[in-house]
Design a protein around this motif. Sequence first.
Motif, PDB file in Angstrom:
ATOM      1  N   LEU A   2       8.441   2.252  -7.196  1.00 12.97           N
ATOM      2  CA  LEU A   2       8.178   2.461  -5.771  1.00 12.97           C
ATOM      3  C   LEU A   2       6.691   2.639  -5.507  1.00 12.97           C
ATOM      4  N   LYS A   3       6.050   3.484  -6.281  1.00 15.41           N
ATOM      5  CA  LYS A   3       4.611   3.723  -6.116  1.00 15.41           C
ATOM      6  C   LYS A   3       3.811   2.450  -6.361  1.00 15.41           C
ATOM      7  N   ASN A   4       4.244   1.642  -7.312  1.00 16.23           N
ATOM      8  CA  ASN A   4       3.551   0.391  -7.606  1.00 16.23           C
ATOM      9  C   ASN A   4       3.589  -0.543  -6.406  1.00 16.23           C
ATOM     10  N   PHE A   5       4.741  -0.673  -5.752  1.00 19.69           N
ATOM     11  CA  PHE A   5       4.837  -1.526  -4.569  1.00 19.69           C
ATOM     12  C   PHE A   5       3.938  -1.012  -3.457  1.00 19.69           C
ATOM     13  N   LYS A   6       3.938   0.291  -3.229  1.00 16.41           N
ATOM     14  CA  LYS A   6       3.083   0.870  -2.188  1.00 16.41           C
ATOM     15  C   LYS A   6       1.612   0.655  -2.522  1.00 16.41           C
ATOM     16  N   ARG A   7       1.242   0.823  -3.767  1.00 17.20           N
ATOM     17  CA  ARG A   7      -0.154   0.677  -4.204  1.00 17.20           C
ATOM     18  C   ARG A   7      -0.641  -0.772  -4.042  1.00 17.20           C
ATOM     19  N   ASN A   8       0.223  -1.732  -4.278  1.00 21.03           N
ATOM     20  CA  ASN A   8      -0.187  -3.134  -4.252  1.00 21.03           C
ATOM     21  C   ASN A   8      -0.123  -3.802  -2.886  1.00 21.03           C
ATOM     22  N   ASP A   9       0.521  -3.184  -1.921  1.00 23.24           N
ATOM     23  CA  ASP A   9       0.626  -3.800  -0.593  1.00 23.24           C
ATOM     24  C   ASP A   9      -0.105  -2.947   0.433  1.00 23.24           C
ATOM     25  N   PRO A  10      -1.250  -3.403   0.913  1.00 25.44           N
ATOM     26  CA  PRO A  10      -2.012  -2.612   1.879  1.00 25.44           C
ATOM     27  C   PRO A  10      -1.287  -2.411   3.214  1.00 25.44           C
ATOM     28  N   ALA A  11      -0.271  -3.227   3.499  1.00 28.31           N
ATOM     29  CA  ALA A  11       0.477  -3.077   4.746  1.00 28.31           C
ATOM     30  C   ALA A  11       1.552  -1.997   4.655  1.00 28.31           C
ATOM     31  N   CYS A  12       1.830  -1.534   3.458  1.00 23.58           N
ATOM     32  CA  CYS A  12       2.895  -0.553   3.258  1.00 23.58           C
ATOM     33  C   CYS A  12       2.391   0.849   3.601  1.00 23.58           C
ATOM     34  N   ARG A  13       3.127   1.538   4.456  1.00 23.09           N
ATOM     35  CA  ARG A  13       2.718   2.878   4.897  1.00 23.09           C
ATOM     36  C   ARG A  13       3.302   3.995   4.046  1.00 23.09           C
ATOM     37  N   ASN A  14       4.513   3.793   3.521  1.00 15.61           N
ATOM     38  CA  ASN A  14       5.137   4.842   2.708  1.00 15.61           C
ATOM     39  C   ASN A  14       6.237   4.234   1.838  1.00 15.61           C
ATOM     40  N   ILE A  15       6.741   5.030   0.899  1.00 12.21           N
ATOM     41  CA  ILE A  15       7.731   4.485  -0.039  1.00 12.21           C
ATOM     42  C   ILE A  15       9.082   4.214   0.626  1.00 12.21           C
ATOM     43  N   PHE A  16       9.340   4.833   1.790  1.00 15.99           N
ATOM     44  CA  PHE A  16      10.599   4.548   2.481  1.00 15.99           C
ATOM     45  C   PHE A  16      10.633   3.105   2.981  1.00 15.99           C
ATOM     46  N   GLU A  17       9.472   2.565   3.367  1.00 17.80           N
ATOM     47  CA  GLU A  17       9.419   1.150   3.738  1.00 17.80           C
ATOM     48  C   GLU A  17       9.797   0.274   2.549  1.00 17.80           C
ATOM     49  N   VAL A  18       9.298   0.628   1.380  1.00 18.58           N
ATOM     50  CA  VAL A  18       9.623  -0.144   0.176  1.00 18.58           C
ATOM     51  C   VAL A  18      11.124  -0.105  -0.074  1.00 18.58           C
ATOM     52  N   ILE A  19      11.711   1.077  -0.004  1.00 18.04           N
ATOM     53  CA  ILE A  19      13.144   1.247  -0.280  1.00 18.04           C
ATOM     54  C   ILE A  19      13.999   0.396   0.652  1.00 18.04           C
TER      55      ILE A  19
END
Length: 171
Positions: free
Chosen positions: A8-25
């Motif tokens: 989850l943290k990796n996806f958030k770290r690599n996408d500048p458009a991602c605001r939080n890990i809930f978006e990833v989930i």
Amino acid sequence: MRRLYEELKNFKRNDPACRNIFEVIFLYPGFHALIMYRIAHFFYKIRLFFIARLLSQITRFFTQIEIHPGACIGKNLFIDHGCGIVIGETTVIGDNCIIYHSVTLGGTGKDKGKRHPTIGNNVMIGAGSIILGPINIGDNVKIGAGSIVVKDVKDNTTIISKYSYEKNSIK
């Protein structure tokens, strides 16, 4: 559970458009495909091939990302805009890699044994790239969008399509 949080943290770290890990989930099909791959890969390793392939195909239906459960994927793979990604059965992907949309890591025919690429650590594969055959892509390699790779690539190399830099290639 720790590995899931790391992904989850990796996806958030690599996408500048991602605001939080809930978006990833809830909103990232690349994350969904990777989690389902990990489950399917478990069934593949214990030789429950039908269940593994069924999970893989269901995931493909929902995410448009096809990862064969026999592939070996390291930690922290980031799949950005995953639509159209195909990862073949004997593909090996190292740690901390990034794959953009419409990438194929495929074979060249009906050969037996190792027939898909081996991707090193810290590799970035640009959108629309095609990597075919039992070749080795070294560590820290960058493959530009639209490239077709059919030969081994050494560590710390950047590969681009020859048409991306030719003068007057589009008329």
